[in-house]
Scaffold this active site. Structure first.
Site, PDB file in Angstrom:
ATOM      1  N   ARG A 215       0.843  -1.209   0.000  1.00 37.65           N
ATOM      2  CA  ARG A 215       0.000   0.000   0.000  1.00 37.65           C
ATOM      3  C   ARG A 215       0.869   1.247   0.000  1.00 37.65           C
ATOM      4  O   ARG A 215       0.548   2.246  -0.652  1.00 37.65           O
ATOM      5  CB  ARG A 215      -0.908   0.003   1.231  1.00 37.65           C
ATOM      6  CG  ARG A 215      -1.946  -1.091   1.210  1.00 37.65           C
ATOM      7  CD  ARG A 215      -3.003  -0.880   2.288  1.00 37.65           C
ATOM      8  NE  ARG A 215      -3.853  -2.054   2.345  1.00 37.65           N
ATOM      9  CZ  ARG A 215      -3.799  -2.985   3.292  1.00 37.65           C
ATOM     10  NH1 ARG A 215      -2.984  -2.836   4.326  1.00 37.65           N
ATOM     11  NH2 ARG A 215      -4.579  -4.034   3.242  1.00 37.65           N
ATOM     12  N   PHE A 231     -12.347  -4.378  -5.121  1.00 39.18           N
ATOM     13  CA  PHE A 231     -12.173  -5.262  -3.959  1.00 39.18           C
ATOM     14  C   PHE A 231     -11.476  -4.471  -2.844  1.00 39.18           C
ATOM     15  O   PHE A 231     -10.475  -4.894  -2.287  1.00 39.18           O
ATOM     16  CB  PHE A 231     -11.335  -6.509  -4.317  1.00 39.18           C
ATOM     17  CG  PHE A 231     -11.836  -7.276  -5.502  1.00 39.18           C
ATOM     18  CD1 PHE A 231     -12.810  -8.250  -5.342  1.00 39.18           C
ATOM     19  CD2 PHE A 231     -11.337  -7.030  -6.780  1.00 39.18           C
ATOM     20  CE1 PHE A 231     -13.271  -8.974  -6.443  1.00 39.18           C
ATOM     21  CE2 PHE A 231     -11.798  -7.741  -7.882  1.00 39.18           C
ATOM     22  CZ  PHE A 231     -12.763  -8.717  -7.712  1.00 39.18           C
ATOM     23  N   ASP A 253     -16.604  -2.425  -3.624  1.00 39.68           N
ATOM     24  CA  ASP A 253     -16.632  -3.720  -2.933  1.00 39.68           C
ATOM     25  C   ASP A 253     -18.053  -4.257  -2.991  1.00 39.68           C
ATOM     26  O   ASP A 253     -19.013  -3.487  -3.148  1.00 39.68           O
ATOM     27  CB  ASP A 253     -16.183  -3.558  -1.465  1.00 39.68           C
ATOM     28  CG  ASP A 253     -15.670  -4.869  -0.875  1.00 39.68           C
ATOM     29  OD1 ASP A 253     -14.440  -5.059  -0.794  1.00 39.68           O
ATOM     30  OD2 ASP A 253     -16.513  -5.721  -0.501  1.00 39.68           O
ATOM     31  N   ASN A 281     -20.509  -5.854  -7.818  1.00 42.48           N
ATOM     32  CA  ASN A 281     -19.696  -7.002  -8.178  1.00 42.48           C
ATOM     33  C   ASN A 281     -18.646  -6.476  -9.164  1.00 42.48           C
ATOM     34  O   ASN A 281     -18.986  -5.973 -10.228  1.00 42.48           O
ATOM     35  CB  ASN A 281     -20.601  -8.051  -8.833  1.00 42.48           C
ATOM     36  CG  ASN A 281     -19.825  -9.271  -9.274  1.00 42.48           C
ATOM     37  OD1 ASN A 281     -18.635  -9.211  -9.581  1.00 42.48           O
ATOM     38  ND2 ASN A 281     -20.515 -10.391  -9.301  1.00 42.48           N
ATOM     39  N   ALA A 282     -17.390  -6.584  -8.797  1.00 38.41           N
ATOM     40  CA  ALA A 282     -16.326  -5.975  -9.607  1.00 38.41           C
ATOM     41  C   ALA A 282     -16.284  -6.550 -11.016  1.00 38.41           C
ATOM     42  O   ALA A 282     -15.935  -5.838 -11.968  1.00 38.41           O
ATOM     43  CB  ALA A 282     -14.979  -6.160  -8.914  1.00 38.41           C
ATOM     44  N   ASP A 302      -7.563  -6.560  -5.826  1.00 37.08           N
ATOM     45  CA  ASP A 302      -7.121  -7.378  -4.690  1.00 37.08           C
ATOM     46  C   ASP A 302      -8.261  -8.297  -4.262  1.00 37.08           C
ATOM     47  O   ASP A 302      -8.822  -8.155  -3.174  1.00 37.08           O
ATOM     48  CB  ASP A 302      -6.696  -6.448  -3.539  1.00 37.08           C
ATOM     49  CG  ASP A 302      -6.103  -7.203  -2.367  1.00 37.08           C
ATOM     50  OD1 ASP A 302      -5.740  -8.386  -2.538  1.00 37.08           O
ATOM     51  OD2 ASP A 302      -5.997  -6.610  -1.277  1.00 37.08           O
ATOM     52  N   CYS A 342      -4.167 -13.758  -3.274  1.00 42.32           N
ATOM     53  CA  CYS A 342      -3.811 -14.287  -1.954  1.00 42.32           C
ATOM     54  C   CYS A 342      -4.125 -15.782  -1.858  1.00 42.32           C
ATOM     55  O   CYS A 342      -4.130 -16.338  -0.764  1.00 42.32           O
ATOM     56  CB  CYS A 342      -4.519 -13.499  -0.854  1.00 42.32           C
ATOM     57  SG  CYS A 342      -6.308 -13.547  -1.000  1.00 42.32           S
TER      58      CYS A 342
END
Ligand code: SAH
Length: 400
Positions: A215, A231, A253, A281-282, A302, A342
Protein backbone atom coordinates in the site's frame (compact mmCIF):
# COMPACT_ATOMS: atom_id res chain seq x y z
CA UNK A 1 4.61 -42.57 26.93
CA UNK A 2 3.89 -40.47 23.88
CA UNK A 3 2.04 -42.11 20.99
CA UNK A 4 4.40 -42.85 18.10
CA UNK A 5 3.62 -42.13 14.44
CA UNK A 6 5.55 -44.37 12.04
CA UNK A 7 6.27 -42.95 8.60
CA UNK A 8 5.81 -45.24 5.61
CA UNK A 9 8.88 -46.51 3.81
CA UNK A 10 9.47 -45.67 0.13
CA UNK A 11 7.70 -42.31 0.35
CA UNK A 12 9.41 -38.96 -0.26
CA UNK A 13 8.78 -37.36 3.13
CA UNK A 14 9.06 -33.57 2.91
CA UNK A 15 9.33 -33.48 6.70
CA UNK A 16 12.92 -34.72 6.29
CA UNK A 17 13.82 -31.50 4.49
CA UNK A 18 12.23 -29.16 6.99
CA UNK A 19 8.60 -29.14 5.91
CA UNK A 20 6.14 -28.81 8.82
CA UNK A 21 3.34 -31.09 7.55
CA UNK A 22 2.80 -34.85 7.50
CA UNK A 23 -0.13 -36.07 5.41
CA UNK A 24 -2.31 -39.07 6.24
CA UNK A 25 -0.95 -40.82 3.11
CA UNK A 26 2.59 -40.72 4.54
CA UNK A 27 1.73 -42.54 7.76
CA UNK A 28 1.96 -46.31 8.22
CA UNK A 29 0.69 -46.77 11.76
CA UNK A 30 0.30 -45.07 15.12
CA UNK A 31 1.37 -46.90 18.29
CA UNK A 32 -0.42 -46.00 21.50
CA UNK A 33 -3.76 -44.46 22.34
CA UNK A 34 -4.32 -40.80 21.52
CA UNK A 35 -7.06 -38.21 21.20
CA UNK A 36 -7.19 -35.69 18.35
CA UNK A 37 -4.97 -32.75 19.25
CA UNK A 38 -2.49 -34.79 21.33
CA UNK A 39 1.28 -34.46 21.07
CA UNK A 40 2.88 -37.36 19.20
CA UNK A 41 6.39 -38.47 18.33
CA UNK A 42 7.19 -39.13 14.67
CA UNK A 43 9.70 -41.81 13.65
CA UNK A 44 11.19 -42.65 10.27
CA UNK A 45 10.81 -46.11 8.69
CA UNK A 46 13.98 -47.24 10.51
CA UNK A 47 12.57 -46.19 13.85
CA UNK A 48 14.66 -43.05 14.33
CA UNK A 49 13.24 -39.90 15.94
CA UNK A 50 12.16 -37.25 13.41
CA UNK A 51 10.09 -34.68 15.29
CA UNK A 52 7.29 -33.93 17.73
CA UNK A 53 3.98 -32.57 16.58
CA UNK A 54 0.27 -32.61 17.23
CA UNK A 55 -2.06 -35.07 15.56
CA UNK A 56 -5.54 -34.73 14.13
CA UNK A 57 -6.75 -37.71 12.09
CA UNK A 58 -9.75 -35.61 10.94
CA UNK A 59 -7.43 -33.40 8.91
CA UNK A 60 -5.57 -34.50 5.74
CA UNK A 61 -2.57 -32.79 7.34
CA UNK A 62 -2.53 -35.40 10.08
CA UNK A 63 0.53 -34.19 11.97
CA UNK A 64 1.86 -30.63 12.22
CA UNK A 65 5.44 -30.34 13.43
CA UNK A 66 6.12 -28.50 16.66
CA UNK A 67 9.74 -29.39 17.40
CA UNK A 68 12.60 -31.28 15.79
CA UNK A 69 14.21 -31.65 19.18
CA UNK A 70 13.21 -34.45 21.57
CA UNK A 71 11.98 -32.30 24.46
CA UNK A 72 8.94 -31.58 26.64
CA UNK A 73 6.08 -29.90 24.84
CA UNK A 74 4.57 -27.94 27.69
CA UNK A 75 3.47 -24.43 28.65
CA UNK A 76 7.08 -23.23 28.73
CA UNK A 77 7.59 -24.48 25.16
CA UNK A 78 4.63 -22.49 23.80
CA UNK A 79 5.50 -19.36 25.77
CA UNK A 80 9.03 -19.46 24.41
CA UNK A 81 7.74 -19.76 20.85
CA UNK A 82 5.49 -16.70 21.33
CA UNK A 83 8.40 -14.81 22.82
CA UNK A 84 10.52 -15.63 19.76
CA UNK A 85 7.73 -14.41 17.46
CA UNK A 86 7.60 -11.13 19.40
CA UNK A 87 11.39 -10.77 19.22
CA UNK A 88 11.30 -11.22 15.45
CA UNK A 89 8.75 -8.39 15.05
CA UNK A 90 10.80 -6.12 17.29
CA UNK A 91 13.76 -6.81 15.03
CA UNK A 92 11.70 -6.29 11.85
CA UNK A 93 10.09 -3.04 12.86
CA UNK A 94 12.84 -1.68 15.08
CA UNK A 95 10.53 -1.51 18.10
CA UNK A 96 11.91 -1.58 21.60
CA UNK A 97 8.87 -1.20 23.84
CA UNK A 98 5.52 -2.88 24.11
CA UNK A 99 3.37 -3.43 21.03
CA UNK A 100 0.47 -2.31 23.15
CA UNK A 101 1.80 1.26 22.88
CA UNK A 102 2.29 1.21 19.13
CA UNK A 103 -0.36 2.91 16.98
CA UNK A 104 0.32 0.62 14.00
CA UNK A 105 -0.55 -2.94 13.01
CA UNK A 106 1.54 -6.10 12.94
CA UNK A 107 1.00 -9.79 12.61
CA UNK A 108 2.59 -10.97 15.82
CA UNK A 109 2.32 -14.72 15.24
CA UNK A 110 1.75 -16.44 11.91
CA UNK A 111 1.26 -20.14 12.21
CA UNK A 112 3.91 -22.31 10.51
CA UNK A 113 6.01 -19.22 9.74
CA UNK A 114 6.51 -18.84 13.50
CA UNK A 115 6.63 -22.58 14.25
CA UNK A 116 3.26 -22.31 15.96
CA UNK A 117 1.00 -24.04 13.42
CA UNK A 118 -2.61 -22.93 13.62
CA UNK A 119 -2.04 -19.78 15.71
CA UNK A 120 -2.69 -16.32 14.24
CA UNK A 121 -2.27 -13.20 16.35
CA UNK A 122 -2.66 -9.72 14.87
CA UNK A 123 -2.07 -6.43 16.66
CA UNK A 124 -4.09 -3.38 15.69
CA UNK A 125 -3.02 -0.21 17.52
CA UNK A 126 -2.42 -2.17 20.71
CA UNK A 127 -5.48 -4.44 20.45
CA UNK A 128 -5.15 -8.13 19.70
CA UNK A 129 -7.15 -10.27 17.29
CA UNK A 130 -6.62 -13.90 18.27
CA UNK A 131 -7.26 -17.12 16.31
CA UNK A 132 -6.57 -20.79 17.02
CA UNK A 133 -7.37 -22.57 13.77
CA UNK A 134 -6.36 -26.16 14.58
CA UNK A 135 -7.40 -28.48 17.37
CA UNK A 136 -3.78 -29.14 18.35
CA UNK A 137 -3.09 -25.45 19.00
CA UNK A 138 -6.54 -24.68 20.45
CA UNK A 139 -5.67 -26.99 23.36
CA UNK A 140 -3.02 -24.46 24.42
CA UNK A 141 -5.22 -21.39 24.06
CA UNK A 142 -5.01 -20.28 27.70
CA UNK A 143 -1.21 -20.52 27.74
CA UNK A 144 -0.91 -18.67 24.44
CA UNK A 145 -3.15 -15.84 25.66
CA UNK A 146 -1.11 -15.62 28.84
CA UNK A 147 2.05 -15.32 26.75
CA UNK A 148 0.56 -12.57 24.57
CA UNK A 149 -0.51 -10.67 27.68
CA UNK A 150 2.91 -11.06 29.22
CA UNK A 151 5.03 -10.09 26.21
CA UNK A 152 3.07 -7.31 24.52
CA UNK A 153 0.69 -5.95 27.21
CA UNK A 154 -2.22 -5.45 24.80
CA UNK A 155 -5.02 -2.97 25.51
CA UNK A 156 -7.55 -5.74 24.85
CA UNK A 157 -7.98 -9.12 23.14
CA UNK A 158 -10.75 -10.28 20.84
CA UNK A 159 -11.13 -13.94 19.88
CA UNK A 160 -11.87 -14.36 16.15
CA UNK A 161 -12.41 -18.07 16.09
CA UNK A 162 -15.12 -17.82 13.44
CA UNK A 163 -12.93 -19.10 10.58
CA UNK A 164 -14.77 -21.99 8.87
CA UNK A 165 -11.53 -24.05 8.68
CA UNK A 166 -12.06 -24.79 12.38
CA UNK A 167 -14.99 -27.02 11.40
CA UNK A 168 -12.67 -29.18 9.27
CA UNK A 169 -10.69 -29.76 12.46
CA UNK A 170 -13.82 -30.82 14.30
CA UNK A 171 -14.14 -27.57 16.29
CA UNK A 172 -17.04 -25.14 16.69
CA UNK A 173 -16.88 -21.44 15.83
CA UNK A 174 -16.72 -18.81 18.55
CA UNK A 175 -15.97 -15.13 18.97
CA UNK A 176 -15.84 -12.69 21.85
CA UNK A 177 -13.74 -10.52 24.14
CA UNK A 178 -11.09 -12.34 26.15
CA UNK A 179 -11.06 -10.02 29.12
CA UNK A 180 -12.44 -6.48 29.28
CA UNK A 181 -14.61 -5.40 26.32
CA UNK A 182 -13.61 -2.36 24.24
CA UNK A 183 -14.84 -0.39 21.21
CA UNK A 184 -14.40 -2.97 18.42
CA UNK A 185 -13.85 -0.38 15.69
CA UNK A 186 -10.21 0.54 16.11
CA UNK A 187 -8.51 3.56 14.60
CA UNK A 188 -5.06 2.54 13.43
CA UNK A 189 -2.17 4.26 11.72
CA UNK A 190 -0.83 2.65 8.56
CA UNK A 191 2.00 4.48 6.82
CA UNK A 192 0.65 7.84 7.99
CA UNK A 193 -2.96 7.13 7.03
CA UNK A 194 -5.77 6.44 9.50
CA UNK A 195 -7.54 3.16 8.75
CA UNK A 196 -10.45 1.60 10.61
CA UNK A 197 -10.28 -1.98 11.82
CA UNK A 198 -13.48 -3.69 12.88
CA UNK A 199 -12.00 -6.41 15.04
CA UNK A 200 -15.44 -7.90 15.78
CA UNK A 201 -17.22 -7.89 12.40
CA UNK A 202 -14.43 -7.19 9.91
CA UNK A 203 -13.22 -9.86 7.51
CA UNK A 204 -10.73 -12.50 8.71
CA UNK A 205 -8.91 -10.99 11.71
CA UNK A 206 -10.25 -7.47 10.93
CA UNK A 207 -7.68 -6.01 8.54
CA UNK A 208 -5.28 -7.32 5.89
CA UNK A 209 -1.84 -6.44 7.23
CA UNK A 210 -0.01 -8.52 4.64
CA UNK A 211 -0.44 -5.75 2.02
CA UNK A 212 0.83 -2.93 4.27
CA UNK A 213 4.12 -2.34 2.46
CA UNK A 214 2.52 -2.70 -0.95
CA UNK A 215 0.00 0.00 0.00
CA UNK A 216 2.88 2.35 0.78
CA UNK A 217 4.67 1.42 -2.40
CA UNK A 218 1.85 2.33 -4.77
CA UNK A 219 1.56 5.77 -3.23
CA UNK A 220 4.39 7.49 -5.05
CA UNK A 221 3.22 6.23 -8.45
CA UNK A 222 -0.42 7.31 -8.29
CA UNK A 223 -0.19 11.09 -7.81
CA UNK A 224 -2.63 12.90 -10.09
CA UNK A 225 -4.28 9.68 -11.24
CA UNK A 226 -7.92 8.64 -11.15
CA UNK A 227 -7.89 5.31 -9.33
CA UNK A 228 -10.28 2.38 -9.17
CA UNK A 229 -9.75 0.40 -5.94
CA UNK A 230 -11.66 -2.77 -6.82
CA UNK A 231 -12.17 -5.26 -3.96
CA UNK A 232 -11.32 -2.35 -1.67
CA UNK A 233 -12.57 -3.86 1.60
CA UNK A 234 -12.02 -1.09 4.20
CA UNK A 235 -10.00 0.97 1.72
CA UNK A 236 -6.36 0.34 2.63
CA UNK A 237 -5.02 0.76 -0.91
CA UNK A 238 -7.26 3.62 -2.02
CA UNK A 239 -6.65 5.65 1.14
CA UNK A 240 -2.92 5.31 0.58
CA UNK A 241 -3.39 6.45 -3.04
CA UNK A 242 -5.26 9.56 -1.82
CA UNK A 243 -2.46 10.25 0.66
CA UNK A 244 -0.07 10.15 -2.30
CA UNK A 245 -2.09 12.74 -4.23
CA UNK A 246 -4.34 10.62 -6.45
CA UNK A 247 -6.89 12.94 -8.06
CA UNK A 248 -9.72 10.62 -7.03
CA UNK A 249 -10.41 7.10 -5.83
CA UNK A 250 -13.47 4.98 -6.53
CA UNK A 251 -13.70 2.40 -3.75
CA UNK A 252 -15.58 -0.68 -4.91
CA UNK A 253 -16.63 -3.72 -2.93
CA UNK A 254 -19.49 -6.19 -2.84
CA UNK A 255 -19.87 -5.57 0.91
CA UNK A 256 -21.67 -2.48 2.17
CA UNK A 257 -20.11 -2.95 5.63
CA UNK A 258 -16.65 -2.80 4.06
CA UNK A 259 -17.53 0.39 2.18
CA UNK A 260 -18.93 1.94 5.37
CA UNK A 261 -15.52 1.50 6.99
CA UNK A 262 -13.76 2.93 3.92
CA UNK A 263 -16.14 5.91 3.87
CA UNK A 264 -15.64 6.63 7.56
CA UNK A 265 -11.85 6.32 7.20
CA UNK A 266 -11.83 8.69 4.20
CA UNK A 267 -13.64 11.19 6.42
CA UNK A 268 -11.17 10.84 9.31
CA UNK A 269 -8.31 11.55 6.89
CA UNK A 270 -10.19 14.51 5.32
CA UNK A 271 -10.02 12.72 1.97
CA UNK A 272 -13.77 12.79 1.37
CA UNK A 273 -13.50 15.22 -1.54
CA UNK A 274 -11.57 12.75 -3.65
CA UNK A 275 -13.37 9.60 -2.59
CA UNK A 276 -16.41 7.91 -4.10
CA UNK A 277 -17.93 4.54 -3.28
CA UNK A 278 -19.74 1.90 -5.25
CA UNK A 279 -21.23 -1.31 -3.96
CA UNK A 280 -20.91 -3.70 -6.90
CA UNK A 281 -19.70 -7.00 -8.18
CA UNK A 282 -16.33 -5.97 -9.61
CA UNK A 283 -16.64 -8.43 -12.49
CA UNK A 284 -19.87 -6.79 -13.66
CA UNK A 285 -18.75 -3.23 -12.98
CA UNK A 286 -15.54 -3.63 -14.97
CA UNK A 287 -17.48 -5.06 -17.88
CA UNK A 288 -19.86 -2.10 -17.78
CA UNK A 289 -16.94 0.36 -17.75
CA UNK A 290 -15.38 -1.43 -20.68
CA UNK A 291 -18.63 -1.17 -22.66
CA UNK A 292 -19.19 2.47 -21.81
CA UNK A 293 -15.55 3.43 -22.44
CA UNK A 294 -14.87 4.65 -18.90
CA UNK A 295 -11.12 4.72 -18.16
CA UNK A 296 -8.95 5.01 -15.05
CA UNK A 297 -5.36 6.16 -14.61
CA UNK A 298 -4.83 3.17 -12.31
CA UNK A 299 -6.76 0.04 -11.37
CA UNK A 300 -6.04 -1.85 -8.16
CA UNK A 301 -7.25 -5.45 -7.94
CA UNK A 302 -7.12 -7.38 -4.69
CA UNK A 303 -9.79 -10.08 -4.86
CA UNK A 304 -10.42 -12.72 -2.17
CA UNK A 305 -8.78 -16.15 -2.57
CA UNK A 306 -10.51 -17.82 -5.52
CA UNK A 307 -8.88 -21.23 -4.88
CA UNK A 308 -9.46 -22.91 -1.56
CA UNK A 309 -7.81 -26.14 -2.66
CA UNK A 310 -5.38 -27.30 -5.33
CA UNK A 311 -8.35 -28.79 -7.20
CA UNK A 312 -9.85 -25.33 -7.60
CA UNK A 313 -6.76 -23.76 -9.17
CA UNK A 314 -7.90 -24.08 -12.73
CA UNK A 315 -11.23 -22.34 -12.18
CA UNK A 316 -9.51 -19.78 -9.94
CA UNK A 317 -7.05 -18.93 -12.69
CA UNK A 318 -9.95 -18.47 -15.10
CA UNK A 319 -11.50 -16.00 -12.63
CA UNK A 320 -8.22 -14.16 -12.15
CA UNK A 321 -7.73 -13.97 -15.88
CA UNK A 322 -11.20 -12.57 -16.47
CA UNK A 323 -10.90 -9.83 -13.87
CA UNK A 324 -7.36 -8.89 -14.91
CA UNK A 325 -8.25 -8.81 -18.59
CA UNK A 326 -11.13 -6.46 -17.88
CA UNK A 327 -8.93 -4.27 -15.70
CA UNK A 328 -6.30 -4.03 -18.46
CA UNK A 329 -8.98 -2.80 -20.82
CA UNK A 330 -10.16 0.03 -18.58
CA UNK A 331 -6.67 1.33 -17.70
CA UNK A 332 -5.56 4.31 -19.80
CA UNK A 333 -2.64 3.75 -22.13
CA UNK A 334 0.45 4.18 -19.95
CA UNK A 335 -1.61 3.78 -16.77
CA UNK A 336 -1.00 1.51 -13.80
CA UNK A 337 -2.37 -1.91 -12.89
CA UNK A 338 -1.72 -3.26 -9.39
CA UNK A 339 -2.91 -6.81 -9.11
CA UNK A 340 -2.80 -9.36 -6.30
CA UNK A 341 -3.67 -12.93 -5.49
CA UNK A 342 -3.81 -14.29 -1.95
CA UNK A 343 -4.63 -17.87 -3.00
CA UNK A 344 -2.05 -20.11 -1.38
CA UNK A 345 -2.71 -22.78 -3.99
CA UNK A 346 -1.91 -20.52 -6.97
CA UNK A 347 1.87 -20.40 -7.41
CA UNK A 348 3.70 -17.19 -8.35
CA UNK A 349 4.55 -18.79 -11.71
CA UNK A 350 0.91 -19.68 -12.41
CA UNK A 351 -0.14 -16.16 -11.47
CA UNK A 352 2.43 -14.55 -13.78
CA UNK A 353 1.59 -16.90 -16.64
CA UNK A 354 -2.09 -16.03 -16.27
CA UNK A 355 -1.28 -12.30 -16.37
CA UNK A 356 0.76 -12.78 -19.52
CA UNK A 357 -2.17 -14.53 -21.20
CA UNK A 358 -4.57 -11.82 -20.15
CA UNK A 359 -2.19 -9.17 -21.50
CA UNK A 360 -2.00 -10.97 -24.83
CA UNK A 361 -5.80 -11.11 -25.07
CA UNK A 362 -6.07 -7.44 -24.08
CA UNK A 363 -3.33 -6.56 -26.60
CA UNK A 364 -1.19 -4.72 -24.07
CA UNK A 365 2.37 -5.00 -22.82
CA UNK A 366 2.92 -5.05 -19.09
CA UNK A 367 6.01 -3.22 -17.93
CA UNK A 368 6.96 -4.59 -14.53
CA UNK A 369 7.37 -1.96 -11.81
CA UNK A 370 7.14 -4.24 -8.77
CA UNK A 371 6.91 -7.96 -8.12
CA UNK A 372 6.36 -8.60 -4.46
CA UNK A 373 4.62 -10.70 -1.85
CA UNK A 374 3.43 -10.36 1.73
CA UNK A 375 5.17 -8.27 4.37
CA UNK A 376 7.80 -10.14 6.41
CA UNK A 377 5.62 -10.27 9.54
CA UNK A 378 3.79 -12.98 7.54
CA UNK A 379 6.97 -15.04 7.25
CA UNK A 380 7.81 -17.14 4.22
CA UNK A 381 9.90 -20.22 5.03
CA UNK A 382 12.24 -21.39 2.32
CA UNK A 383 11.38 -24.95 1.33
CA UNK A 384 7.77 -24.41 2.46
CA UNK A 385 6.09 -22.95 -0.65
CA UNK A 386 2.71 -22.97 1.12
CA UNK A 387 3.88 -20.10 3.34
CA UNK A 388 4.35 -17.83 0.31
CA UNK A 389 0.74 -17.10 -0.52
CA UNK A 390 0.51 -13.43 -1.54
CA UNK A 391 1.43 -12.30 -5.03
CA UNK A 392 1.47 -8.56 -5.72
CA UNK A 393 2.41 -7.03 -9.08
CA UNK A 394 2.54 -3.43 -10.25
CA UNK A 395 2.64 -2.85 -14.00
CA UNK A 396 2.53 0.02 -16.42
CA UNK A 397 -0.01 -0.97 -19.07
CA UNK A 398 1.07 -0.10 -22.62
CA UNK A 399 -1.31 -0.62 -25.52
CA UNK A 400 0.07 -2.48 -28.55
N1 SAH B 1 -7.87 -4.62 -0.88
C1 SAH B 1 -8.34 -4.89 0.46
C2 SAH B 1 -8.57 -6.34 0.75
C3 SAH B 1 -9.55 -7.01 -0.16
S1 SAH B 1 -10.23 -8.48 0.49
C4 SAH B 1 -7.38 -4.28 1.46
O1 SAH B 1 -6.35 -3.73 1.08
O2 SAH B 1 -7.64 -4.38 2.66
C5 SAH B 1 -11.35 -8.89 -0.76
C6 SAH B 1 -12.61 -8.03 -0.82
O3 SAH B 1 -13.33 -8.38 -1.99
C7 SAH B 1 -13.59 -8.21 0.32
O4 SAH B 1 -13.80 -6.98 0.94
C8 SAH B 1 -14.88 -8.73 -0.33
O5 SAH B 1 -16.04 -8.14 0.26
C9 SAH B 1 -14.71 -8.25 -1.73
N2 SAH B 1 -15.39 -9.01 -2.78
C10 SAH B 1 -15.51 -10.34 -2.90
N3 SAH B 1 -16.10 -10.66 -4.08
C11 SAH B 1 -16.32 -9.49 -4.72
C12 SAH B 1 -16.86 -9.14 -5.99
N4 SAH B 1 -17.28 -10.09 -6.84
N5 SAH B 1 -16.93 -7.85 -6.33
C13 SAH B 1 -16.50 -6.89 -5.49
N6 SAH B 1 -15.96 -7.16 -4.28
C14 SAH B 1 -15.87 -8.44 -3.90
Amino acid sequence: MRPVVHLLPKVKHRVFSGHPWIFSTEIGSVDGAFSPGDIVEVRDPRGRFVCLGYINPESTITVRVLSREDRDIDEAFFKERVRQAVEYRRFLFGLSGSFGDDPGGYRLVYSEGDFLPGLVVDIFAGYVSFQTLTLGIDRWKETLIEAVNEYVSPKGIYERNDAPVRRLEGMSLRTGYLGEPFDPVIEMDENGVTVLVDIQRGQKTGYFLDQSENRLLIRKHLAGKSVLDAFSYSGGFGLSALKGGASGVLFMDASEAALDLARAAAGRNRFSGGASFEMANAFDALRDYERSGRKFGAVLLDPPAFARSRKMVESALAGYKEINLRAMKVVEDGGILCTSSCSQHVTPQEFDDMLEEAAKDAKVSLRVIERRGQRADHPVLSGVPETEYLKFRMFQVLKW
